[in-house]
Scaffold this motif. Structure first.
Motif, mmCIF file in Angstrom:
data_model
loop_
_atom_site.group_PDB
_atom_site.id
_atom_site.type_symbol
_atom_site.label_atom_id
_atom_site.label_comp_id
_atom_site.label_asym_id
_atom_site.label_seq_id
_atom_site.Cartn_x
_atom_site.Cartn_y
_atom_site.Cartn_z
ATOM 1 N N VAL A 270 0.842 -1.189 0.000
ATOM 2 C CA VAL A 270 0.000 0.000 0.000
ATOM 3 C C VAL A 270 0.885 1.249 0.000
ATOM 4 C CG1 VAL A 270 -1.648 1.328 1.370
ATOM 5 C CG2 VAL A 270 -1.912 -1.150 1.155
ATOM 6 N N ALA A 271 0.636 2.149 -0.953
ATOM 7 C CA ALA A 271 1.379 3.410 -1.042
ATOM 8 C C ALA A 271 0.383 4.557 -0.897
ATOM 9 C CB ALA A 271 2.125 3.503 -2.367
ATOM 10 N N VAL A 272 0.326 5.140 0.287
ATOM 11 C CA VAL A 272 -0.628 6.210 0.577
ATOM 12 C C VAL A 272 -0.045 7.541 0.114
ATOM 13 C CG1 VAL A 272 -1.898 7.416 2.392
ATOM 14 C CG2 VAL A 272 -1.529 4.940 2.555
ATOM 15 N N THR A 273 -0.734 8.208 -0.805
ATOM 16 C CA THR A 273 -0.274 9.522 -1.259
ATOM 17 C C THR A 273 -0.900 10.651 -0.445
ATOM 18 O OG1 THR A 273 -1.999 9.562 -2.961
ATOM 19 C CG2 THR A 273 0.165 8.729 -3.603
ATOM 20 N N GLU A 274 -2.135 10.436 0.009
ATOM 21 C CA GLU A 274 -2.776 11.459 0.842
ATOM 22 C C GLU A 274 -3.918 10.844 1.636
ATOM 23 O OE1 GLU A 274 -5.852 14.901 -0.028
ATOM 24 O OE2 GLU A 274 -3.858 15.540 -0.716
ATOM 25 N N ALA A 275 -4.092 11.325 2.864
ATOM 26 C CA ALA A 275 -5.242 10.948 3.685
ATOM 27 C C ALA A 275 -5.718 12.190 4.424
ATOM 28 C CB ALA A 275 -4.873 9.848 4.673
ATOM 29 N N LYS B 8 -17.451 14.067 10.111
ATOM 30 C CA LYS B 8 -16.264 13.947 9.257
ATOM 31 C C LYS B 8 -16.167 12.584 8.582
ATOM 32 C CE LYS B 8 -14.309 15.378 12.961
ATOM 33 N NZ LYS B 8 -15.380 16.253 13.483
ATOM 34 N N ARG B 9 -15.439 12.557 7.462
ATOM 35 C CA ARG B 9 -15.107 11.334 6.751
ATOM 36 C C ARG B 9 -13.606 11.292 6.521
ATOM 37 N NH1 ARG B 9 -19.368 8.621 4.728
ATOM 38 N NH2 ARG B 9 -18.080 7.475 3.250
ATOM 39 N N LEU B 10 -13.079 10.071 6.458
ATOM 40 C CA LEU B 10 -11.668 9.881 6.137
ATOM 41 C C LEU B 10 -11.557 9.534 4.657
ATOM 42 C CD1 LEU B 10 -8.700 9.606 7.040
ATOM 43 C CD2 LEU B 10 -9.170 7.187 7.510
ATOM 44 N N GLU B 11 -10.774 10.310 3.923
ATOM 45 C CA GLU B 11 -10.557 10.083 2.496
ATOM 46 C C GLU B 11 -9.091 9.710 2.286
ATOM 47 O OE1 GLU B 11 -11.751 13.604 0.408
ATOM 48 O OE2 GLU B 11 -13.444 13.928 1.762
ATOM 49 N N VAL B 12 -8.872 8.565 1.643
ATOM 50 C CA VAL B 12 -7.513 8.065 1.431
ATOM 51 C C VAL B 12 -7.283 7.846 -0.058
ATOM 52 C CG1 VAL B 12 -5.844 6.252 1.967
ATOM 53 C CG2 VAL B 12 -7.553 6.917 3.678
ATOM 54 N N THR B 13 -6.140 8.306 -0.546
ATOM 55 C CA THR B 13 -5.751 8.089 -1.936
ATOM 56 C C THR B 13 -4.483 7.250 -1.975
ATOM 57 O OG1 THR B 13 -6.682 10.230 -2.585
ATOM 58 C CG2 THR B 13 -5.155 9.190 -4.125
ATOM 59 N N LEU B 14 -4.515 6.190 -2.784
ATOM 60 C CA LEU B 14 -3.362 5.311 -2.968
ATOM 61 C C LEU B 14 -2.791 5.495 -4.367
ATOM 62 C CD1 LEU B 14 -4.841 1.945 -1.602
ATOM 63 C CD2 LEU B 14 -3.736 3.771 -0.304
ATOM 64 N N ALA B 15 -1.503 5.231 -4.522
ATOM 65 C CA ALA B 15 -0.865 5.189 -5.835
ATOM 66 C C ALA B 15 -0.613 3.726 -6.172
ATOM 67 C CB ALA B 15 0.443 5.970 -5.826
ATOM 68 N N CYS B 16 -1.300 3.223 -7.199
ATOM 69 C CA CYS B 16 -1.204 1.811 -7.562
ATOM 70 C C CYS B 16 -0.535 1.666 -8.925
ATOM 71 C CB CYS B 16 -2.591 1.181 -7.608
ATOM 72 S SG CYS B 16 -3.411 1.144 -5.996
ATOM 73 N N PRO B 17 0.447 0.779 -9.045
ATOM 74 C CA PRO B 17 1.122 0.592 -10.331
ATOM 75 C C PRO B 17 0.213 -0.074 -11.355
ATOM 76 C CG PRO B 17 1.888 -1.024 -8.736
ATOM 77 C CD PRO B 17 1.002 -0.082 -7.988
ATOM 78 N N ALA C 282 -10.478 5.589 -1.367
ATOM 79 C CA ALA C 282 -11.421 4.967 -0.442
ATOM 80 C C ALA C 282 -11.848 6.016 0.566
ATOM 81 C CB ALA C 282 -10.777 3.780 0.270
ATOM 82 N N THR C 283 -13.086 5.921 1.017
ATOM 83 C CA THR C 283 -13.586 6.889 1.991
ATOM 84 C C THR C 283 -14.521 6.200 2.968
ATOM 85 O OG1 THR C 283 -14.783 8.993 2.258
ATOM 86 C CG2 THR C 283 -15.493 7.554 0.471
#
Length: 210
Positions: free
Chosen positions: A30-35, A80-89, A99-100
């Motif tokens: 998992v590579a998290v770019t932003e949360a 509030k909600r948690l928003e997560v962005t991953l970088a996938c190859p 994902a949120t």
């Protein structure tokens, strides 16, 4: 018809229980770019990035509970909600996967195509509340590319005594696509076995409209 009934969109198909599970061992970590926790409430972008990266470090599939006590409260009084962005190859490039979830939800973060349990109900035909079996199914199957699950009344309890209970489950795949649903009729708790997998095999999808 052999096996339980599965609904994919508006199509009906059966899932062969004996099919071998797919391995996720080659999935990238998992590579998290932003949360961000509470973006719509005015919280700064990326305020939860370090926390999510720490929780999901060195794993190909991260099951992350949205826990306000750990995330803090950047916007009191606002839902509030948690928003997560991953970088996938994807080949030589990368693609963003998002994902949120709200407080109390569990996010399934992965670049692999794995199971994200949305809801499971035991005894809905007898008036049992929706989602009363969700946590049990999620603890067994969530984050896996495929899962064999035994519906056991001894583990699930009896939400409607004296009534022969059905079972239904709904899940999505982190790789996208329509939600999937599987249903087992009354007496489901007599240790019936169901199979969840991501994605549904292409040959099953092609045969669904027949």
């Amino acid at each position: 018809m052999n096996g339980p009934l599965v609904v994919l969109g508006a199509a009906l198909l059966t899932v062969p229980i004996g099919a071998p599970p797919r391995s996720g061992s080659d999935a990238p970590p998992v590579a998290v770019t932003e949360a961000t926790w509470g973006r719509r409430c005015g919280a700064p972008a990326g305020n939860a990035t370090a926390y999510v990266r720490e929780r999901c470090a060195d794993t190909a599939v991260c099951l992350l509970d949205v826990d306000p006590e750990r995330l803090g409260d950047p916007a009191p009084g606002c839902e509030k909600r948690l928003e997560v962005t991953l970088a996938c190859p994807v080949g030589a490039k990368t693609s963003a996967r998002r994902a949120t979830g709200a407080s109390g939800d569990r996010l399934v973060l992965a670049c692999a195509d794995v199971i994200d349990v949305r809801e499971a109900t035991y005894g809905g035909n007898c008036g049992a509340p929706d989602g009363n079996a969700t946590s049990h199914l999620a603890d067994t199957c969530e984050g896996q590319p495929s899962c064999r699950y035994v519906i056991d009344f001894e583990a699930l309890g009896d939400p409607a005594p004296g009534c022969s209970k059905s079972y239904r489950a709904r899940w999505s795949c982190t790789g996208g696509g329509p939600a999937q649903r599987i249903e087992v009729p009354a007496e489901a708790g007599a240790k019936h076995e169901i199979a969840l997998r991501c994605p549904v095999a292409a040959k099953q999808s092609r045969g669904a409209g027949r």
